[in-house]
Design a protein around this motif. Sequence first.
Motif, mmCIF file in Angstrom:
data_model
loop_
_atom_site.group_PDB
_atom_site.id
_atom_site.type_symbol
_atom_site.label_atom_id
_atom_site.label_comp_id
_atom_site.label_asym_id
_atom_site.label_seq_id
_atom_site.Cartn_x
_atom_site.Cartn_y
_atom_site.Cartn_z
ATOM 1 N N ILE A 165 0.842 -1.200 0.000
ATOM 2 C CA ILE A 165 0.000 0.000 0.000
ATOM 3 C C ILE A 165 0.878 1.252 0.000
ATOM 4 O O ILE A 165 1.817 1.364 0.772
ATOM 5 C CB ILE A 165 -0.922 0.011 1.237
ATOM 6 C CG1 ILE A 165 -1.820 -1.233 1.276
ATOM 7 C CG2 ILE A 165 -1.767 1.284 1.266
ATOM 8 C CD1 ILE A 165 -2.786 -1.353 0.136
ATOM 9 N N LYS A 166 0.535 2.199 -0.854
ATOM 10 C CA LYS A 166 1.252 3.471 -0.916
ATOM 11 C C LYS A 166 0.388 4.660 -0.490
ATOM 12 O O LYS A 166 0.910 5.711 -0.113
ATOM 13 C CB LYS A 166 1.770 3.720 -2.342
ATOM 14 C CG LYS A 166 2.778 2.700 -2.823
ATOM 15 C CD LYS A 166 4.031 2.686 -1.958
ATOM 16 C CE LYS A 166 5.067 1.703 -2.478
ATOM 17 N NZ LYS A 166 6.202 1.545 -1.547
ATOM 18 N N VAL A 167 -0.931 4.502 -0.580
ATOM 19 C CA VAL A 167 -1.848 5.580 -0.222
ATOM 20 C C VAL A 167 -2.924 5.012 0.697
ATOM 21 O O VAL A 167 -3.563 4.015 0.359
ATOM 22 C CB VAL A 167 -2.525 6.203 -1.459
ATOM 23 C CG1 VAL A 167 -3.473 7.325 -1.045
ATOM 24 C CG2 VAL A 167 -1.494 6.698 -2.456
ATOM 25 N N CYS A 168 -3.123 5.649 1.852
ATOM 26 C CA CYS A 168 -4.242 5.327 2.737
ATOM 27 C C CYS A 168 -5.164 6.535 2.767
ATOM 28 O O CYS A 168 -4.702 7.652 2.995
ATOM 29 C CB CYS A 168 -3.760 5.019 4.158
ATOM 30 S SG CYS A 168 -2.953 3.430 4.340
ATOM 31 N N VAL A 169 -6.446 6.304 2.566
ATOM 32 C CA VAL A 169 -7.375 7.426 2.496
ATOM 33 C C VAL A 169 -8.652 7.098 3.264
ATOM 34 O O VAL A 169 -9.111 5.959 3.280
ATOM 35 C CB VAL A 169 -7.710 7.780 1.025
ATOM 36 C CG1 VAL A 169 -8.297 6.600 0.284
ATOM 37 C CG2 VAL A 169 -8.643 8.983 0.941
ATOM 38 N N ARG A 210 5.783 12.259 8.644
ATOM 39 C CA ARG A 210 4.869 12.289 7.496
ATOM 40 C C ARG A 210 3.774 13.326 7.711
ATOM 41 O O ARG A 210 3.245 13.461 8.814
ATOM 42 C CB ARG A 210 4.230 10.913 7.274
ATOM 43 C CG ARG A 210 5.199 9.840 6.799
ATOM 44 C CD ARG A 210 4.511 8.484 6.745
ATOM 45 N NE ARG A 210 4.152 8.012 8.088
ATOM 46 C CZ ARG A 210 3.428 6.921 8.332
ATOM 47 N NH1 ARG A 210 2.949 6.212 7.324
ATOM 48 N NH2 ARG A 210 3.159 6.561 9.583
ATOM 49 N N LYS A 211 3.432 14.046 6.664
ATOM 50 C CA LYS A 211 2.335 15.014 6.759
ATOM 51 C C LYS A 211 1.041 14.359 6.284
ATOM 52 O O LYS A 211 1.057 13.343 5.575
ATOM 53 C CB LYS A 211 2.629 16.255 5.935
ATOM 54 C CG LYS A 211 2.745 16.015 4.435
ATOM 55 C CD LYS A 211 3.111 17.287 3.692
ATOM 56 C CE LYS A 211 4.516 17.731 4.025
ATOM 57 N NZ LYS A 211 4.950 18.905 3.212
ATOM 58 N N PRO A 262 3.734 6.361 2.441
ATOM 59 C CA PRO A 262 4.051 7.798 2.379
ATOM 60 C C PRO A 262 2.854 8.736 2.332
ATOM 61 O O PRO A 262 2.957 9.885 2.760
ATOM 62 C CB PRO A 262 4.866 7.915 1.082
ATOM 63 C CG PRO A 262 4.389 6.774 0.235
ATOM 64 C CD PRO A 262 4.035 5.663 1.175
ATOM 65 N N TYR A 263 1.710 8.271 1.821
ATOM 66 C CA TYR A 263 0.612 9.194 1.562
ATOM 67 C C TYR A 263 -0.605 8.837 2.412
ATOM 68 O O TYR A 263 -1.257 7.810 2.210
ATOM 69 C CB TYR A 263 0.257 9.203 0.074
ATOM 70 C CG TYR A 263 1.430 9.638 -0.769
ATOM 71 C CD1 TYR A 263 1.840 10.965 -0.779
ATOM 72 C CD2 TYR A 263 2.152 8.712 -1.520
ATOM 73 C CE1 TYR A 263 2.939 11.373 -1.520
ATOM 74 C CE2 TYR A 263 3.252 9.112 -2.268
ATOM 75 C CZ TYR A 263 3.644 10.443 -2.265
ATOM 76 O OH TYR A 263 4.735 10.842 -3.000
ATOM 77 N N LEU A 264 -0.892 9.711 3.378
ATOM 78 C CA LEU A 264 -2.018 9.559 4.289
ATOM 79 C C LEU A 264 -3.007 10.673 3.977
ATOM 80 O O LEU A 264 -2.689 11.855 4.166
ATOM 81 C CB LEU A 264 -1.544 9.642 5.742
ATOM 82 C CG LEU A 264 -0.384 8.705 6.109
ATOM 83 C CD1 LEU A 264 0.155 9.041 7.495
ATOM 84 C CD2 LEU A 264 -0.828 7.244 6.044
ATOM 85 N N VAL A 265 -4.191 10.307 3.494
ATOM 86 C CA VAL A 265 -5.089 11.284 2.888
ATOM 87 C C VAL A 265 -6.426 11.341 3.616
ATOM 88 O O VAL A 265 -7.032 10.312 3.914
ATOM 89 C CB VAL A 265 -5.337 10.938 1.402
ATOM 90 C CG1 VAL A 265 -6.231 11.987 0.752
ATOM 91 C CG2 VAL A 265 -4.010 10.812 0.656
#
Length: 436
Positions: A35-39, A102-103, A73-76
């Motif tokens: 997984i690279k993006v969690c939203v 991480r932002k 890396p990507y938490l949305v």
Amino acid sequence: MKYSGKIHIVYDGMWGSCGKGKFCGELALNPNFDIKVCVNNNAPNAGHSFVFDDGRKVVTKHIPIGFVNKNIPYLVIGESAVIDYDRLVYEIEKYKDILNGRKLFIADTAAIISPQNKQNELQNIKSGSTFSGAGSALVDKVMRKSSLVGGDKRFLELEKQGLIKIVHSKTFFPMIYNGLGPFKGNENILVELSQGDALGLNNSSNYPFTTSRDCTPAQALKDIHASNDYSIKKYCVFRPYPIRINNNSAAGFIYTGNFDGAKEISWQDVCSRCGLNAEEIEKLEHTTVTNRLRRVSEFCIKQFAEMLLDTQPDECFLNFAQYINGGIRGLTTKDAIIAQRQFTRFGELSDQKWQDACEKNFAIENILGYIEDMEEYFYNLLGDNFLSISKIGTGESLSQVIDRTAISQIATSRHAVKNINPLDFADKDNIPNFEL
């Protein structure tokens, strides 16, 4: 660039509190999913919990629970989210060690809850609520009165501090590459839904005892501008005994709705069936939002069958399996395999060790029988294999999960397992007759 990755959607098949956070965290940490993006598009009227194997418990209402994997890396937080600013700041500070620099990427059109929104709900909602202000804030957004993240000075300040990045609300499909970072187009995405399918605003069986929007995979795809043309996998989490929130609330006694015809029971009833201690169960069954004891009922065939037809999950996760047989509590896949193998070694082990293996093995076989009966029953009812249970949750922590395939391959017997059927825990006069 056309998206060629996979979208994994985790949702609750009942009235919520089935343990989505546990399985979202597990999928996020599984290297096979990459997984690279969690939203999410959550609001503070629901929380997701995850427990590490060292006992540390994480509860978030805004940060995607997949952040427990520090390599994602990507938490949305998406455009349909409703944000309580103070709660968001609290989570960022509390879990800064896990965020590890991480932002959070937050859509500019996400709504913001005001103190007035919370007050409005306390004064006006009389059908059950957490009174978090989420529904009222959505109403303000529809009426074009709500403050949005993109124009709020507090969020702009968080962005200056490097804690968040405000992104255009169309960051996702078909323009996923415009706001987050450098993508190749094959990154896998984990989408975390909040609450439960049966709580959806447009669920006529439960209205007005619902939440403020729908909680389905279809809604999740809409919220990230995804298309059904993409590769999508849906995971439904459910439990043997559905729950609803307590009737006692911040506004006094307010009835929170029935169980779609299923009989409401007590946690003592559950304990007498599974062999666990009532105090131990009740400790687990306080909600993460109100901290009040949940209500519980028999399994509702009508609600569950309608959910399966509507959402058609690819895999299902049975959580709280210890409520079927307390002997499975806390077991992992490794524990289950060892117990099954030891059961066949009568005479080679000490009496105590073999007896322990017998007890665990009986519980495992009991759960497998329950699962097989459930799958067979709903296949006969619905005419298709909408219920396929792959994982069994046995406790709170990450490793307390059993891979059903791994233990089914070496199952030792089927004696005394065909003794739990959905009909045994449901109102037989309230079973739907689907015209297929």
